[in-house]
Enzyme design. Structure first.
Site, short mmCIF file in Angstrom:
data_model
loop_
_atom_site.label_atom_id
_atom_site.label_comp_id
_atom_site.label_asym_id
_atom_site.label_seq_id
_atom_site.Cartn_x
_atom_site.Cartn_y
_atom_site.Cartn_z
N GLU A 111 5.31 11.19 -1.81
CA GLU A 111 6.17 10.31 -1.01
C GLU A 111 7.05 9.46 -1.94
OE1 GLU A 111 2.80 9.26 2.34
OE2 GLU A 111 4.41 7.80 2.06
N GLU A 134 0.90 -1.17 0.00
CA GLU A 134 0.00 0.00 0.00
C GLU A 134 0.94 1.21 0.00
OE1 GLU A 134 -1.76 2.87 2.53
OE2 GLU A 134 -1.10 3.03 0.46
N1 LIG Z 1 0.69 4.57 1.37
C1 LIG Z 1 1.57 5.35 1.94
N2 LIG Z 1 1.92 6.53 1.40
N3 LIG Z 1 2.12 4.97 3.08
C2 LIG Z 1 1.64 3.76 3.75
C3 LIG Z 1 2.73 2.72 3.81
C4 LIG Z 1 3.96 3.26 4.41
C5 LIG Z 1 4.70 2.19 5.25
O1 LIG Z 1 5.73 1.64 4.42
C6 LIG Z 1 7.00 1.83 5.04
N4 LIG Z 1 7.95 2.06 3.94
C7 LIG Z 1 7.92 3.05 3.02
N5 LIG Z 1 8.95 2.92 2.16
C8 LIG Z 1 9.63 1.80 2.54
C9 LIG Z 1 10.77 1.12 2.04
N6 LIG Z 1 11.44 1.58 0.96
N7 LIG Z 1 11.18 -0.01 2.67
C10 LIG Z 1 10.53 -0.47 3.76
N8 LIG Z 1 9.43 0.13 4.29
C11 LIG Z 1 8.98 1.24 3.68
C12 LIG Z 1 6.82 3.04 5.95
O2 LIG Z 1 7.75 3.03 7.01
C13 LIG Z 1 5.39 2.84 6.44
O3 LIG Z 1 5.32 1.99 7.56
#
Ligand SMILES: NC(=[NH2+])NCCC[C@H]1O[C@@H](n2cnc3c(N)ncnc32)[C@H](O)[C@@H]1O
Length: 420
Positions: free
Chosen positions: A207, A198
């Site tokens: 983002e 997601e």
């Molecule tokens: N829908 C969004 N806009 N954000 C919802 C998901 C975001 C989740 O993914 C994690 N997250 C984001 N990028 C990464 C990445 N490159 N690697 C691991 N976790 C991630 C972040 O820490 C958060 O817990």
């Protein structure tokens, strides 16, 4: 919306250095190359400044520039902070606020549950990667509603420690393995059959977590593996936004019986030169049918494609009204694991259950009356910020071709460049 050029203020200009190339979009914008030294004469808005480069003036995007400090003057070394702002970004996901917001979004979370449920038979013995698992909700759905061989729940923030506890607390530790780290760096023990995430942000891409998903696709997903979401679309519609306009602009006409209209140019700068996130548009605010302006195929999309994405639009005004701006939202699709199975859709538009993303409103400088039969056509460009990699500029250009005005082609070449 381009800030109006203001009188040059008396203060002497400040010297800034360009952190990246910039190609001007409008005639009054000044292009420059990384390393150029610009003199900033005025800052009419937070996003656009009036500057000269080698004596040639024009608007420049503030986020591309860094003040040249005395030390840097000597060192001639312009150091860059982290362009991904990861400390701040993953720091925010290490607290519950955002996870509570996402988990409280029933439309979003139930959609992912529905995807797992409707594919539970096909998920048997499959290896799954949940990228950016957060609290692990999708991974827990997989373990609870299907029988995958393994789910790799990858989470970069400190939330991962709690996610491990939640996996254990719900008796899923046999299936779900929590891996803390960035998906771009994590080494999985095997290729996976399904990559679910997601990742969608405001205006779909803000983002730019999607870059991480594409890199994981290329590193971790086996040939023929499934991407969930499988496709995504950014949708746009010209709209009325009378209540927002009244709240931010009309307010100054007669507050407490006084005339505060000289503040309206300031209000336009402050409130209408950047997008309004979490706007809720009513279906009746739409002046035309919406249009998908950018469509992403998650199997073929490349990271380099994210630098600049363009879309064209042509809207036919169905009912007369006031054109205050454009509203954007997104839809994602999850294809079925079964041949010919029905796809699942998450639509964040005004005709679906509201989500925590709501919609994004781009206000015009000033509203324009439009009439049934008029058309609004033009283009949208999402330009990823070359310095701050989680940000982008949205540039909208459009013409209004009016069928009712005496001039058969009343052009309103307007240009709006907004930073998310
Ligand atoms: N829908 C969004 N806009 N954000 C919802 C998901 C975001 C989740 O993914 C994690 N997250 C984001 N990028 C990464 C990445 N490159 N690697 C691991 N976790 C991630 C972040 O820490 C958060 O817990």
């Amino acid at each position: 919306m381009q800030a109006e050029k203001e009188d040059e203020d008396e203060a002497s200009p400040e010297e800034y250095v360009a952190l990246s190339d910039f190609t001007g979009g409008g005639s009054d914008q000044r292009s420059f190359s990384s390393g150029d030294r610009l003199l900033v004469h005025s800052k009419p808005s937070a996003e656009w400044w009036w500057a000269t480069l080698q004596g040639v003036p024009g608007y420049v995007p503030a986020s591309y520039l860094r003040l040249v400090t005395a030390e840097e003057e000597e060192e001639e070394d312009i150091s860059l902070e982290d362009p991904w702002q990861d400390e701040e970004y993953f720091g925010s996901y290490g607290t519950l606020r955002l996870h509570l917001e996402m988990l409280s979004d029933k439309s979003r979370t139930e959609t992912y549950r529905q995807v797992i449920l409707s594919n539970s038979a096909s998920l048997r013995n499959k290896a799954v990667m949940d990228l950016g698992c957060g609290t692990g909700i999708i991974s827990l759905f997989c373990a609870q509603l299907a029988q995958p061989s393994v789910v790799y729940a990858v989470e970069a923030s400190s939330m991962a420690d709690y996610t491990r506890q939640l996996v254990k607390q719900n008796g899923c530790e046999e299936v779900v393995t929590v891996l803390q780290g960035r998906a771009e760096e994590i080494e999985l023990p095997e290729q996976v059959d399904v990559l679910v995430s997601e990742w969608m942000g405001n205006c779909l891409l803000f983002e730019f977590m999607v870059e991480s998903v594409l890199q994981a696709r290329d590193r971790c997903l086996r040939d023929g593996g499934i991407m969930w979401p499988s496709s995504a679309a950014l949708t746009l519609v010209p709209c009325q936004a009378d209540s927002y306009y009244t709240e931010k602009m009309a307010f100054w006409e007669r507050p407490y019986g006084l005339d505060f209209t000289p503040l309206q140019p300031l209000a336009q700068q402050e409130f209408f030169t950047k997008p309004k996130f979490s706007h809720l548009i009513e279906p009746e605010d739409c002046l035309t049918a919406p249009c998908d302006v950018i469509c992403l195929d998650m199997y073929t999309l490349q990271v380099r494609d994210l630098e600049e994405m363009k879309g064209q639009f042509h809207f036919c005004v169905e009912k007369s009204g006031v054109f205050h701006g454009f509203t954007a939202w997104f839809t994602v699709h999850f294809e079925s694991l079964e041949e010919g199975g029905a796809a699942v859709e998450l639509n964040t538009g005004p005709n679906s259950e509201p989500t925590h993303w709501k919609q994004t409103l781009f206000m015009l400088d000033r509203p324009v009356s439009v009439y049934a039969g008029d058309s609004i056509s033009g283009s949208i460009v999402l330009h990823r910020n070359p310095v701050w990699r989680r940000h982008m500029t949205v540039t909208l250009q459009w013409n209004i071709n009016s069928s009712t005005e005496d001039t058969d082609n009343c052009q309103a070449n307007l240009f709006m460049s907004l930073y998310t």
